[in-house]
Motif scaffolding. Structure first.
Motif, PDB file in Angstrom:
ATOM      1  N   GLU A 116      -1.941  11.597   5.083  1.00 30.52           N
ATOM      2  CA  GLU A 116      -1.984  10.067   5.762  1.00 30.52           C
ATOM      3  C   GLU A 116      -2.510   9.177   4.625  1.00 30.52           C
ATOM      4  OE1 GLU A 116      -0.275   8.934   7.978  1.00 30.52           O
ATOM      5  OE2 GLU A 116      -1.435   6.887   8.287  1.00 30.52           O
ATOM      6  N   ASN A 167      -0.129   8.377   2.076  1.00 30.48           N
ATOM      7  CA  ASN A 167       1.019   7.543   2.770  1.00 30.48           C
ATOM      8  C   ASN A 167       0.783   5.898   2.740  1.00 30.48           C
ATOM      9  OD1 ASN A 167       3.329   7.003   4.411  1.00 30.48           O
ATOM     10  ND2 ASN A 167       2.082   6.820   6.231  1.00 30.48           N
ATOM     11  N   MET A 168      -0.431   6.052   3.060  1.00 34.15           N
ATOM     12  CA  MET A 168      -0.969   4.562   2.929  1.00 34.15           C
ATOM     13  C   MET A 168      -0.862   3.834   1.638  1.00 34.15           C
ATOM     14  SD  MET A 168      -4.118   4.159   5.888  1.00 34.15           S
ATOM     15  CE  MET A 168      -4.654   5.799   6.019  1.00 34.15           C
ATOM     16  N   GLY A 187       2.518   3.144   0.640  1.00 35.36           N
ATOM     17  CA  GLY A 187       3.117   2.118   1.743  1.00 35.36           C
ATOM     18  C   GLY A 187       2.624   0.686   0.953  1.00 35.36           C
ATOM     19  N   ASN A 188       1.472   0.643   0.427  1.00 31.65           N
ATOM     20  CA  ASN A 188       0.979  -0.548  -0.127  1.00 31.65           C
ATOM     21  C   ASN A 188       1.242  -0.890  -1.597  1.00 31.65           C
ATOM     22  OD1 ASN A 188      -1.073  -2.076   1.914  1.00 31.65           O
ATOM     23  ND2 ASN A 188      -1.132   0.119   2.394  1.00 31.65           N
ATOM     24  N   LYS A 246       4.758   0.330  -2.703  1.00 34.09           N
ATOM     25  CA  LYS A 246       5.966  -0.195  -2.342  1.00 34.09           C
ATOM     26  C   LYS A 246       6.312  -1.657  -2.548  1.00 34.09           C
ATOM     27  CE  LYS A 246       8.182   0.744   1.472  1.00 34.09           C
ATOM     28  NZ  LYS A 246       9.014   0.252   1.940  1.00 34.09           N
ATOM     29  N   PRO A 247       5.421  -2.532  -1.809  1.00 32.64           N
ATOM     30  CA  PRO A 247       6.110  -4.050  -1.858  1.00 32.64           C
ATOM     31  C   PRO A 247       5.745  -4.501  -3.420  1.00 32.64           C
ATOM     32  CG  PRO A 247       4.499  -3.663  -0.203  1.00 32.64           C
ATOM     33  CD  PRO A 247       4.385  -2.441  -1.045  1.00 32.64           C
ATOM     34  N   SER A 293      12.910  -0.096  -1.668  1.00 39.31           N
ATOM     35  CA  SER A 293      12.601   1.434  -1.738  1.00 39.31           C
ATOM     36  C   SER A 293      12.258   1.943  -0.123  1.00 39.31           C
ATOM     37  CB  SER A 293      11.716   1.919  -2.665  1.00 39.31           C
ATOM     38  OG  SER A 293      12.304   1.440  -3.944  1.00 39.31           O
ATOM     39  N   ARG A 294      12.422   3.232   0.072  1.00 46.79           N
ATOM     40  CA  ARG A 294      12.233   3.624   1.198  1.00 46.79           C
ATOM     41  C   ARG A 294      11.115   4.683   0.878  1.00 46.79           C
ATOM     42  NH1 ARG A 294      17.289   3.072   1.274  1.00 46.79           N
ATOM     43  NH2 ARG A 294      17.551   5.429   0.336  1.00 46.79           N
ATOM     44  N   LEU A 295      10.135   5.116   1.875  1.00 46.26           N
ATOM     45  CA  LEU A 295       9.062   6.214   1.919  1.00 46.26           C
ATOM     46  C   LEU A 295       9.469   7.377   2.462  1.00 46.26           C
ATOM     47  CD1 LEU A 295       6.053   4.191   2.985  1.00 46.26           C
ATOM     48  CD2 LEU A 295       6.706   4.547   0.642  1.00 46.26           C
ATOM     49  N   LEU A 337       8.270  11.107   4.298  1.00 45.66           N
ATOM     50  CA  LEU A 337       7.019  11.589   5.011  1.00 45.66           C
ATOM     51  C   LEU A 337       6.352  12.396   3.988  1.00 45.66           C
ATOM     52  CD1 LEU A 337       8.572  12.872   8.389  1.00 45.66           C
ATOM     53  CD2 LEU A 337       7.305  10.744   8.166  1.00 45.66           C
TER      54      LEU A 337
END
Lengths: 123, 151
Positions: B90, B93-94, B97-98, B100-101, B107-109, B111
């Motif tokens: 997790e 993942n965070m 995700g941060n 990515k921008p 783009s896609r993440l 799991l």
């Protein structure tokens, strides 16, 4: 009010469940969107759902679309809690019917602020 | 292009918001992880789309247990391996995700996945490290890597 927390991470479910319990909600949890839909159908006391976007089986966006397609859940409030932080994703979720959007990482204060905006907690 | 300062801000924000733990830059983290000899964990989230690659988070088993203990509000020794791996996944993942921008395009993440062991190397096939930032948290090394698939 009962809140349904949907996140595939057990750690994140634990964090969100603790925050929501402290605020005064009864908490139930699910690990993906399909399980979340089952919980929602079984329990008509659920008035709020916190749902992640990236989930196995049925993702959070698909869950929101399914819930908003059923008039039986018109009164259920939906908050997306996600690592997806781009503006386009937030707008897409809002268009699909979420009431609020929380980006990870979040603080307890952010959750309280969003709930207060929905009239579900004291700000 | 993602810069070290941006990774620092992302990781510090996650550590402060979710864990309430201090974390600081440490240029020796990579060496300390490689030479430490103990159990380590690596979290991986793949990015697909306009940017092809992965965000990786490496840390010692001790630090993974510590952060999982905070997230589950349990003593680190009371946690199962699955709970420790879940917590590291997790956090990865965070971070992904941060990041990515900050990347160009859309783009896609994936799991998150987590590997654990001693003396292993996780390879994202056909990719190279675009940026690697080392940290120290409670005297334990931690490494964030952004890898890009070679075109």
């Amino acid at each position: 009010m009962r809140v349904l927390v949907i996140d595939d991470s057990r750690a994140m479910r634990s964090i969100l469940s603790k925050i929501m319990s402290e605020i005064g909600f009864d908490v139930v949890a699910a690990a993906h969107g399909r399980e979340g839909l089952e919980r929602l159908r079984e329990d008509d006391g659920i008035g709020l759902v916190l749902v992640d976007w990236n989930l196995p089986e049925m993702n959070g966006y698909e869950f929101v679309q399914a819930v908003r397609a059923d008039p039986a859940y018109d009164d259920v409030r939906l908050i997306m809690v996600s690592t997806e932080t781009e503006r386009e994703r937030v707008l897409k979720a809002l268009d699909a019917g979420v009431d609020e959007y929380v980006m990870k990482p979040f603080t307890r204060a952010t959750i309280v602020e969003k709930l207060a905006f929905l009239g579900l907690a004291d700000g | 292009m993602v810069h070290e300062e941006e990774i620092l801000q992302i990781v510090q924000s996650i550590w402060m918001s979710i864990l309430d733990l201090e974390i600081r830059l440490d240029s020796s983290a990579d060496r300390r992880l490689r030479e430490g000899g103990g159990r380590t964990l690596t979290g991986c989230v793949q990015l697909t789309g306009d940017f092809e690659g992965a965000a990786l988070l490496d840390c010692t088993g001790k630090l993974a247990q510590r952060v999982a203990g905070v997230m589950f509000e349990e003593h680190p020794d009371a946690l199962s391996i699955a709970e420790v791996q879940d917590a590291l996944g997790e956090l990865t993942n965070m971070i992904a995700g941060n990041i990515k921008p900050l990347l160009s395009g859309s783009s896609r993440l994936s799991l998150p996945s987590v590997v654990e062991g001693a003396d292993y190397t996780l390879i994202v096939p056909g990719s190279k490290a675009l940026l690697q930032v080392g940290f120290t948290c409670e005297q334990e090394p931690l490494l964030v890597t952004l890898a890009e698939r070679c075109k």
